[in-house]
Design a protein around this motif. Sequence first.
Motif, PDB file in Angstrom:
ATOM      1  N   VAL A 201       0.806  -1.231   0.000  1.00 46.51           N
ATOM      2  CA  VAL A 201       0.000   0.000   0.000  1.00 46.51           C
ATOM      3  C   VAL A 201       0.836   1.277   0.000  1.00 46.51           C
ATOM      4  O   VAL A 201       0.544   2.204  -0.769  1.00 46.51           O
ATOM      5  N   PRO A 202       1.890   1.384   0.812  1.00 45.76           N
ATOM      6  CA  PRO A 202       2.661   2.642   0.796  1.00 45.76           C
ATOM      7  C   PRO A 202       3.513   2.817  -0.460  1.00 45.76           C
ATOM      8  O   PRO A 202       4.036   3.903  -0.699  1.00 45.76           O
ATOM      9  N   LEU A 203       3.649   1.752  -1.252  1.00 48.12           N
ATOM     10  CA  LEU A 203       4.615   1.756  -2.343  1.00 48.12           C
ATOM     11  C   LEU A 203       4.012   2.014  -3.715  1.00 48.12           C
ATOM     12  O   LEU A 203       4.667   2.586  -4.589  1.00 48.12           O
ATOM     13  N   VAL A 204       2.790   1.554  -3.945  1.00 45.40           N
ATOM     14  CA  VAL A 204       2.180   1.644  -5.278  1.00 45.40           C
ATOM     15  C   VAL A 204       0.691   1.942  -5.176  1.00 45.40           C
ATOM     16  O   VAL A 204       0.063   1.678  -4.156  1.00 45.40           O
ATOM     17  N   ASN A 205       0.145   2.482  -6.253  1.00 43.75           N
ATOM     18  CA  ASN A 205      -1.314   2.646  -6.332  1.00 43.75           C
ATOM     19  C   ASN A 205      -1.882   1.832  -7.492  1.00 43.75           C
ATOM     20  O   ASN A 205      -2.954   2.127  -8.008  1.00 43.75           O
ATOM     21  N   ARG A 206      -1.110   0.814  -7.887  1.00 43.08           N
ATOM     22  CA  ARG A 206      -1.540  -0.062  -8.977  1.00 43.08           C
ATOM     23  C   ARG A 206      -0.918  -1.442  -8.751  1.00 43.08           C
ATOM     24  O   ARG A 206       0.301  -1.567  -8.634  1.00 43.08           O
ATOM     25  N   VAL A 207      -1.771  -2.475  -8.708  1.00 45.96           N
ATOM     26  CA  VAL A 207      -1.314  -3.846  -8.474  1.00 45.96           C
ATOM     27  C   VAL A 207      -1.931  -4.765  -9.519  1.00 45.96           C
ATOM     28  O   VAL A 207      -3.141  -4.682  -9.796  1.00 45.96           O
ATOM     29  N   CYS A 208      -1.113  -5.613 -10.104  1.00 42.50           N
ATOM     30  CA  CYS A 208      -1.594  -6.626 -11.044  1.00 42.50           C
ATOM     31  C   CYS A 208      -1.372  -8.002 -10.418  1.00 42.50           C
ATOM     32  O   CYS A 208      -0.275  -8.299  -9.934  1.00 42.50           O
ATOM     33  N   ILE A 209      -2.411  -8.824 -10.429  1.00 48.54           N
ATOM     34  CA  ILE A 209      -2.320 -10.174  -9.875  1.00 48.54           C
ATOM     35  C   ILE A 209      -2.584 -11.185 -10.986  1.00 48.54           C
ATOM     36  O   ILE A 209      -3.560 -11.067 -11.733  1.00 48.54           O
ATOM     37  N   ASP A 210      -1.697 -12.157 -11.104  1.00 50.70           N
ATOM     38  CA  ASP A 210      -1.852 -13.176 -12.137  1.00 50.70           C
ATOM     39  C   ASP A 210      -1.439 -14.524 -11.551  1.00 50.70           C
ATOM     40  O   ASP A 210      -0.753 -14.592 -10.527  1.00 50.70           O
ATOM     41  N   ASP A 211      -1.850 -15.591 -12.219  1.00 52.51           N
ATOM     42  CA  ASP A 211      -1.440 -16.918 -11.769  1.00 52.51           C
ATOM     43  C   ASP A 211      -1.037 -17.768 -12.966  1.00 52.51           C
ATOM     44  O   ASP A 211      -1.033 -17.317 -14.107  1.00 52.51           O
ATOM     45  N   TYR A 212      -0.679 -19.015 -12.703  1.00 59.66           N
ATOM     46  CA  TYR A 212      -0.237 -19.905 -13.780  1.00 59.66           C
ATOM     47  C   TYR A 212      -1.350 -20.183 -14.786  1.00 59.66           C
ATOM     48  O   TYR A 212      -1.106 -20.361 -15.972  1.00 59.66           O
ATOM     49  N   PHE A 213      -2.573 -20.230 -14.299  1.00 58.88           N
ATOM     50  CA  PHE A 213      -3.687 -20.712 -15.109  1.00 58.88           C
ATOM     51  C   PHE A 213      -4.205 -19.643 -16.066  1.00 58.88           C
ATOM     52  O   PHE A 213      -4.671 -19.946 -17.159  1.00 58.88           O
ATOM     53  N   MET A 214      -4.089 -18.381 -15.636  1.00 58.57           N
ATOM     54  CA  MET A 214      -4.505 -17.291 -16.518  1.00 58.57           C
ATOM     55  C   MET A 214      -3.335 -16.774 -17.358  1.00 58.57           C
ATOM     56  O   MET A 214      -3.515 -16.337 -18.481  1.00 58.57           O
ATOM     57  N   GLY A 215      -2.125 -16.823 -16.802  1.00 62.81           N
ATOM     58  CA  GLY A 215      -1.030 -16.062 -17.374  1.00 62.81           C
ATOM     59  C   GLY A 215       0.007 -16.794 -18.187  1.00 62.81           C
ATOM     60  O   GLY A 215       0.882 -16.151 -18.765  1.00 62.81           O
ATOM     61  N   ASP A 216      -0.042 -18.141 -18.258  1.00 62.67           N
ATOM     62  CA  ASP A 216       1.047 -18.789 -19.007  1.00 62.67           C
ATOM     63  C   ASP A 216       0.690 -19.018 -20.474  1.00 62.67           C
ATOM     64  O   ASP A 216       1.451 -19.617 -21.223  1.00 62.67           O
ATOM     65  N   GLY A 217      -0.500 -18.525 -20.856  1.00 66.00           N
ATOM     66  CA  GLY A 217      -0.873 -18.574 -22.264  1.00 66.00           C
ATOM     67  C   GLY A 217      -1.426 -19.903 -22.729  1.00 66.00           C
ATOM     68  O   GLY A 217      -1.746 -20.070 -23.900  1.00 66.00           O
ATOM     69  N   SER A 218      -1.549 -20.867 -21.803  1.00 66.84           N
ATOM     70  CA  SER A 218      -2.038 -22.188 -22.212  1.00 66.84           C
ATOM     71  C   SER A 218      -2.965 -22.799 -21.165  1.00 66.84           C
ATOM     72  O   SER A 218      -3.122 -24.012 -21.109  1.00 66.84           O
ATOM     73  N   GLY A 219      -3.554 -21.946 -20.329  1.00 65.94           N
ATOM     74  CA  GLY A 219      -4.453 -22.452 -19.302  1.00 65.94           C
ATOM     75  C   GLY A 219      -3.741 -23.258 -18.227  1.00 65.94           C
ATOM     76  O   GLY A 219      -4.364 -24.058 -17.533  1.00 65.94           O
ATOM     77  N   GLY A 220      -2.453 -23.060 -18.102  1.00 66.84           N
ATOM     78  CA  GLY A 220      -1.684 -23.767 -17.078  1.00 66.84           C
ATOM     79  C   GLY A 220      -0.921 -24.979 -17.573  1.00 66.84           C
ATOM     80  O   GLY A 220      -0.142 -25.582 -16.830  1.00 66.84           O
ATOM     81  N   ARG A 221      -1.117 -25.358 -18.849  1.00 67.85           N
ATOM     82  CA  ARG A 221      -0.467 -26.578 -19.351  1.00 67.85           C
ATOM     83  C   ARG A 221       1.053 -26.446 -19.376  1.00 67.85           C
ATOM     84  O   ARG A 221       1.772 -27.372 -19.017  1.00 67.85           O
ATOM     85  N   ARG A 222       1.533 -25.280 -19.815  1.00 65.38           N
ATOM     86  CA  ARG A 222       2.992 -25.092 -19.863  1.00 65.38           C
ATOM     87  C   ARG A 222       3.605 -25.259 -18.480  1.00 65.38           C
ATOM     88  O   ARG A 222       4.654 -25.881 -18.308  1.00 65.38           O
ATOM     89  N   THR A 223       2.950 -24.685 -17.491  1.00 65.13           N
ATOM     90  CA  THR A 223       3.481 -24.747 -16.135  1.00 65.13           C
ATOM     91  C   THR A 223       3.429 -26.171 -15.592  1.00 65.13           C
ATOM     92  O   THR A 223       4.366 -26.626 -14.927  1.00 65.13           O
TER      93      THR A 223
END
Length: 270
Positions: A201-223
Amino acid sequence: MKNEYYKSPKTLLNKGTGFLSGYTHSLNPYTGCTFGCSYCYVRQLPVSTFRKEAWGTWVDIKNQAADILRKELRRAKSKGKVTIFMSSSTDPYQPAEYKEEVTRSLLEVMVDEPPDFLFLQTRSPLVRRDTDLLLRLGDRVRVSMTVETDREDIRKHFTPEAPPIQARLQTLHLLKEAGVPTQATIAPMLPSSEHFADKLVPLVNRVCIDDYFMGDGSGGRRTRSLKIGALYESLGLEEWYHPAAYKTVERFLHVFPKEQLYVSKEGFEP
């Protein structure tokens, strides 16, 4: 010992596609990354699988990168809007950058020939070295600092070669003080404490949250093919390796306004 090679690429700017389709171009100052994070999806891409050396043990340094970018950037700008994601398959501030300064040379070009927007993705405190150039880009740049967890013990299990978490948080603090636009990127979201959001909170006013299933481009298969699940099991943290785990975003909603929180792709958009 990491192996460093010098290469002479013909081009630097790549068309933004897939996860980065919101950008006109992606830009990688290096090929390979000696941070060698255990979950990195690039391990599954041809750039890694066609090499005889293990991912994380080598890096290609691009010769004459600034000269190439200057020509390509001018050409691209003459055709319309230019938005750049740096970097999509390497960390622009990995250890080689300390002496090679390829990334800094590219920023110098972009200060002279500003793109409409530059998204600068890193997990390295070295980015603060270039505060002078980042400030000259003004609101055309955003530094996205990867902070997957606030637990150093977890960082050591998953990314032992990456910079310590506290150093990254300190860098966000220094960039904010300097006036550089920043965000904290929790990607992939690793096991963390209940106080993680409070620390940001004291450091940024913008946070992005991602995980393996949304962010690896293959629904988690690559991971999954990287056997990351086994690492979670060995640590007794299986509940964190699940599509529902990202719902810990609710912890962040207690301390951040909803408009400051972004999930997966939207947090990386220009």
